[in-house]
Each structure stands twice: as structure tokens, then as C-alpha cells.
Motif scaffolding. Structure first.
Motif, short mmCIF file in Angstrom:
data_model
loop_
_atom_site.label_atom_id
_atom_site.label_comp_id
_atom_site.label_asym_id
_atom_site.label_seq_id
_atom_site.Cartn_x
_atom_site.Cartn_y
_atom_site.Cartn_z
N ALA A 243 0.85 -1.19 0.00
CA ALA A 243 0.00 0.00 0.00
C ALA A 243 0.89 1.23 0.00
N MET A 244 0.46 2.29 -0.67
CA MET A 244 1.27 3.50 -0.81
C MET A 244 0.43 4.74 -0.57
N PHE A 245 1.00 5.67 0.19
CA PHE A 245 0.39 6.98 0.43
C PHE A 245 1.48 8.05 0.37
N PRO A 246 1.12 9.27 -0.06
CA PRO A 246 2.11 10.35 -0.04
C PRO A 246 2.58 10.61 1.39
N GLU A 247 3.85 10.95 1.51
CA GLU A 247 4.40 11.23 2.83
C GLU A 247 3.77 12.50 3.39
N SER A 248 3.31 12.42 4.63
CA SER A 248 2.65 13.53 5.31
C SER A 248 2.65 13.23 6.80
N PRO A 249 2.32 14.21 7.64
CA PRO A 249 2.23 13.92 9.08
C PRO A 249 1.26 12.78 9.38
N ALA A 250 0.17 12.70 8.62
CA ALA A 250 -0.82 11.64 8.86
C ALA A 250 -0.25 10.27 8.55
N THR A 251 0.43 10.14 7.40
CA THR A 251 0.98 8.83 7.06
C THR A 251 2.22 8.53 7.89
N ASP A 252 2.98 9.56 8.26
CA ASP A 252 4.13 9.33 9.13
C ASP A 252 3.70 8.73 10.46
N SER A 253 2.53 9.13 10.95
CA SER A 253 2.05 8.62 12.24
C SER A 253 1.75 7.13 12.17
N LEU A 254 1.41 6.63 10.97
CA LEU A 254 1.13 5.21 10.82
C LEU A 254 2.39 4.37 11.01
N ARG A 255 3.54 4.96 10.75
CA ARG A 255 4.79 4.21 10.86
C ARG A 255 5.11 3.82 12.30
N GLN A 263 -2.43 -2.70 10.44
CA GLN A 263 -3.33 -3.32 9.47
C GLN A 263 -4.70 -2.62 9.49
N ALA A 264 -5.26 -2.41 10.69
CA ALA A 264 -6.57 -1.76 10.82
C ALA A 264 -6.50 -0.31 10.38
N ALA A 265 -5.40 0.37 10.72
CA ALA A 265 -5.27 1.79 10.35
C ALA A 265 -5.16 1.96 8.84
N LEU A 266 -4.50 1.03 8.16
CA LEU A 266 -4.40 1.10 6.71
C LEU A 266 -5.76 0.94 6.05
N SER A 267 -6.52 -0.06 6.49
CA SER A 267 -7.86 -0.26 5.94
C SER A 267 -8.72 0.98 6.15
N ARG A 268 -8.61 1.56 7.34
CA ARG A 268 -9.40 2.75 7.65
C ARG A 268 -9.00 3.92 6.75
N ARG A 269 -7.71 4.07 6.50
CA ARG A 269 -7.24 5.17 5.66
C ARG A 269 -7.77 5.03 4.22
N PHE A 270 -7.72 3.83 3.68
CA PHE A 270 -8.26 3.61 2.34
C PHE A 270 -9.77 3.84 2.31
N ARG A 271 -10.45 3.35 3.34
CA ARG A 271 -11.90 3.49 3.41
C ARG A 271 -12.31 4.96 3.41
N GLU A 272 -11.57 5.77 4.16
CA GLU A 272 -11.85 7.21 4.23
C GLU A 272 -11.66 7.90 2.88
N GLN A 273 -10.85 7.28 2.02
CA GLN A 273 -10.60 7.87 0.70
C GLN A 273 -11.47 7.24 -0.39
N GLY A 274 -12.54 6.55 0.03
CA GLY A 274 -13.55 6.09 -0.90
C GLY A 274 -13.27 4.77 -1.58
N TRP A 275 -12.36 3.96 -1.03
CA TRP A 275 -12.08 2.67 -1.65
C TRP A 275 -13.17 1.67 -1.27
N ALA A 276 -13.55 0.83 -2.23
CA ALA A 276 -14.58 -0.18 -1.98
C ALA A 276 -14.09 -1.18 -0.93
N GLU A 277 -15.02 -1.64 -0.10
CA GLU A 277 -14.65 -2.52 1.00
C GLU A 277 -13.99 -3.81 0.50
N HIS A 278 -14.50 -4.37 -0.60
CA HIS A 278 -13.95 -5.66 -1.05
C HIS A 278 -12.49 -5.52 -1.52
N THR A 279 -12.09 -4.33 -1.99
CA THR A 279 -10.71 -4.15 -2.44
C THR A 279 -9.73 -4.16 -1.26
#
Length: 413
Positions: A243-255, A263-279
Motif C-alpha cells: 500500500a502507498m500513500f504520499p508522505e505527510s504527518p498523517a501517514t508518518d504517524s502510521l509508521r 493493518q486496521a489503520a491502513l484499511s481505515r485510511r483507504f476506506r476514508e478515501q472512498g475505496w470499496a470494501e472488497h478491495t
């Protein structure tokens, strides 16, 4: 001729194996205490990388590698999806592709066996220098210095050796934070098993979010059907995803997170950006202990800016010189090609036809071109992902992907 290699990653072990096989006196030092203590992900080796490896290891080792690898030619064509999981397009037919995928752990263990007693684990290098006699020296945190005729830094993106030579960092953050994991195909829902299929693919959405899903099956898609030689750590169809996201304070905090929390935080981040649940099934059903974060670093794509030092009896190779994001799948292969090229030029020194400095000069000239080529390919994908993080790029991605998906459906009816 005595060669000391700093770093026991793929490039360092490949060089050590080749040097030992050709009769050089060699010592490879690595701070790890276990060669299997590395990311459990996969490496792609194209035709040139395999040819280089054949120059470095025994034929029997190459056979074991092929018996433990997954053949690209046995995969379905790669796919490009949008964030809703809709097909946008397919890659070329892989039927004649010579490439293989292999677990990083498997390859590292095979190379370590080739280096044998010349591999020294648990040694932490603190510095390199040139002694009063003009010979390069390697200093350790808790052991006496070691002298050599040639020192080679194969110590990765944060290379101490390359920084010594260049007087500073040889790469910089590429602007993306990556997150990776492993998911058994059998653990996915039937719908996702069918959609993803026995192929690799990439999904790109607005705001710089992307998800690569690589297919690895060293048993069902074995390059060489020789079960008795197989030693792959992956024993069934598996998706190795990134999974890839632009570097930012938000993504840095995931590290700062790990395992299930990451794992849960990644799914949540994608979900917030409109990704379909099955993906997101491939993330949600991954082995939690396999999920990890890392920063993409990249050297310059300009050959003239790689290895920016005069040739001498200390040099470097692989990511130490041309740190490459994983977006082209060619970084490890380039390091192996570096090792084979250096071994070739050092053969002239052993035969008395040239000096070590002249051999290094020729090696570094070729490495600059090789590194520039690989970096250029890898950075194309990085720039594409980052382009979707602009206001215009995000809007364009959201608008055009449904149109491309509709066109793909018409083409594949």
C-alpha cells in the motif's frame, strides 16, 4: 587480493558468493545475526539479473533457486484497477517472459550458503578509512579493524560506506510511505480470489493512494519442477501486497504502528478515501505479523550524479549507490548485476592486467548507467502516484477512472 564487503543483503551476498567461487580472499560482514531475519516479501529477477546471478553462484544453487521461484510466464496478464475494484486495463502477455519471483528470505539464504564461512554475522561497522599504508580499513563497534585491498559497501539505502565516499547522503525520500504484507489467497473471499486471480496488479485512486498486489506461487507456478530442490518459504498461492500513500504527518504517524494496529489503520485510511470494501480484503485478511511500514528513498535518476566520487580502493554498489523505490521491481536485480560486473572487472586485477583502482573506475562507470536506467523506470510510477495527490490530479483520477472502467468492460465482453 583481499576484498571486504560491508553488508549482507542481496548485493553483498551475491558479490561475496562470486568472489569466493572465483578464488578471491573475501569477508562479508553484516550486523544481522540471522540471514532469515529480513522482510518476508518477494524479489523479481528479470533475464539480465538471472544471467548475472549465474556468473556468481554454482549451477546447483541456481537450480535450487529456480525450483523455489514462481515463473512470471505462468501468471495471467497483470491488471490495473480503480479504487472500486473495476478493471481499467491489462498488461502484456507474459507467456514468454523470462522473469521469476522469489521470496527474499529464500534468495538470501541460498546466497549465504554460497558465501559460507566467509560470512560474518553480528558485526556492526562504525566507519571506513584509509590507513597510513594506503590500504582501506573497516572499523567495528566492538572488534579490531580489518584491512583489505578493496572495500565494497553493500550496506543499503543508509550506507555508511557510500556516505563516507560522497561526504553525505546518496539518496533522499521519494515522497511516498509504503506498507506491505502477505495474504494467503485461500483466506480471501471467493469474489476477491476470482477478481485478483493468479496475477499481479495495481490499483490507483485519488489523493496519492495506491495498492499493489503481487501474486507469488513457488509451488503451483514453479519455474523448475523439482520438488526435491525446493526451499521456498512461501508454500501456496500468496498475495504480497504494498500500500502507498504520499508522505505527510498523517501517514508518518502510521509508521509508529505495527501488526494488527497498523493493518486496521491502513484499511481505515483507504476506506476514508472512498475505496470499496472488497478491495481492502487483501489487507484485512493478511497475516498481522507480516504488515510493516517503510519509506521510499531514491537516488538521482541522472547517471552523472550517481557514485559522485573519484574511483579508488573503496567503492559501493546496489542501493548504497542507486537507492531505488520498489515500484519497478528491479532494485535487487540491479544489485546482483552490479556484483557480477564488479567481479568481472576484478578478474582483470587478479590476472595482473590492471590495478584495483582502474577496475573500480570501469565498474562504477557501468553502474552509473545501470542505476540511472532502473531509477528512471521506478520513478515513473512514483511520479504518477504523486500526481494524483494534487487538486487537479485527484479530480482527474476520480472523473476518468469510471470512464476507463466502462471502456474496459466493453473491450472484454
Amino acid at each position: 587480493m583481499r576484498v571486504v564487503v560491508v553488508g549482507g543483503g542481496i548485493g553483498g551476498l551475491a558479490l561475496g558468493a562470486g568472489l569466493r567461487r572465483r578464488g578471491f580472499e573475501v569477508a562479508v560482514f553484516d550486523r544481522d545475526t540471522n540471514v532469515a531475519a529480513t522482510g518476508g516479501y518477494h524479489i523479481t529477477l528479470d533475464g539480465p539479473a538471472q544471467s548475472a546471478l549465474r556468473e556468481l553462484v554454482a549451477p546447483e544453487t541456481m537450480q535450487r533457486l529456480l525450483a523455489s521461484s514462481s515463473a512470471l510466464r505462468l501468471r495471467d496478464r497483470d491488471a490495473l484497477w480503480d479504487r472500486r475494484g473495476r478493471l481499467l486495463g491489462r498488461g502484456p502477455d507474459l507467456g514468454n517472459h523470462p522473469g521469476i519471483d522469489v521470496d527474499r528470505i529464500t534468495l538470501r539464504m541460498l546466497l549465504a550458503e554460497e558465501v559460507g564461512p566467509d560470512l560474518h554475522l553480528g558485526w556492526t561497522v562504525s566507519d571506513v578509512c584509509v590507513g597510513d599504508d594506503g590500504a582501506p580499513r573497516v572499523l567495528f563497534t566492538d572488534a579490531a579493524p580489518v584491512s583489505a585491498d578493496l572495500v565494497v559497501g553493500a550496506d543499503g539505502t543508509h550506507s555508511l560506506v557510500a556516505q563516507h565516499l560522497a561526504g553525505g547522503r546518496t539518496n533522499s525520500p521519494a515522497g511516498i510511505i509504503g506498507f506491505s504484507g502477505r495474504t494467503l489467497r485461500a483466506d480471501l473471499s471467493p469474489g476477491e480470489q476470482q477478481r485478483l486471480g493468479p496475477r499481479s496488479g495495481m490499483a490507483i485512486g485519488p489523493r496519492g493512494a495506491a495498492l499493489y498486489v503481487g501474486f507469488l506461487d513457488p509451488v503451483g507456478n514453479s519455474t523448475l519442477d523439482a520438488p526435491g530442490l525446493r526451499m521456498s518459504v512461501t508454500t501456496g498461492p500468496t498475495y504480497i501486497w504494498g500500500a502507498m500513500f504520499p508522505e505527510s504527518p498523517a501517514t508518518d504517524s502510521l509508521r509508529a504502528l505495527c501488526d494488527g494496529a497498523l493493518q486496521a489503520a491502513l484499511s481505515r485510511r483507504f476506506r476514508e478515501q472512498g475505496w470499496a470494501e472488497h478491495t481492502l480484503d487483501v489487507i484485512a485478511r493478511a497475516d498481522p505479523h507480516s504488515v510493516a511500514a517503510y519509506r521510499f528513498n531514491a537516488a538521482s535518476t541522472r547517471a552523472t550524479e550517481l557514485a559522485p566520487w573519484p574511483a579508488g580502493r573503496i567503492t559501493a554498489l546496489g542501493d548504497a549507490v542507486h537507492a531505488t523505490p520498489p515500484t519497478a521491481g528491479m532494485g535487487a536485480g540491479a544489485a546482483i548485476r552490479d556484483a557480477a560486473a564488479l567481479l568481472h572487472h576484478l578478474g582483470d586485477v587478479k590476472d595482473g592486467d590492471t590495478t584495483a583502482t582502474e577496475a573500480v573506475n570501469r565498474f562504477e562507470a557501468g553502474m552509473r548507467l545501470r542505476g540511472s536506467e532502473v531509477l528512471t523506470l521506478a520513478m515513473r510510477t512514483v511520479r504518477l502516484i504523486l500526481a494524483t495527490d494534487t487538486t487537479l490530479g485527484s479530480a482527474a483520477t476520480a472523473v476518468t477512472t469510471p470512464i476507463l472502467a466502462a471502456a474496459a468492460r466493453l473491450r472484454h465482453r
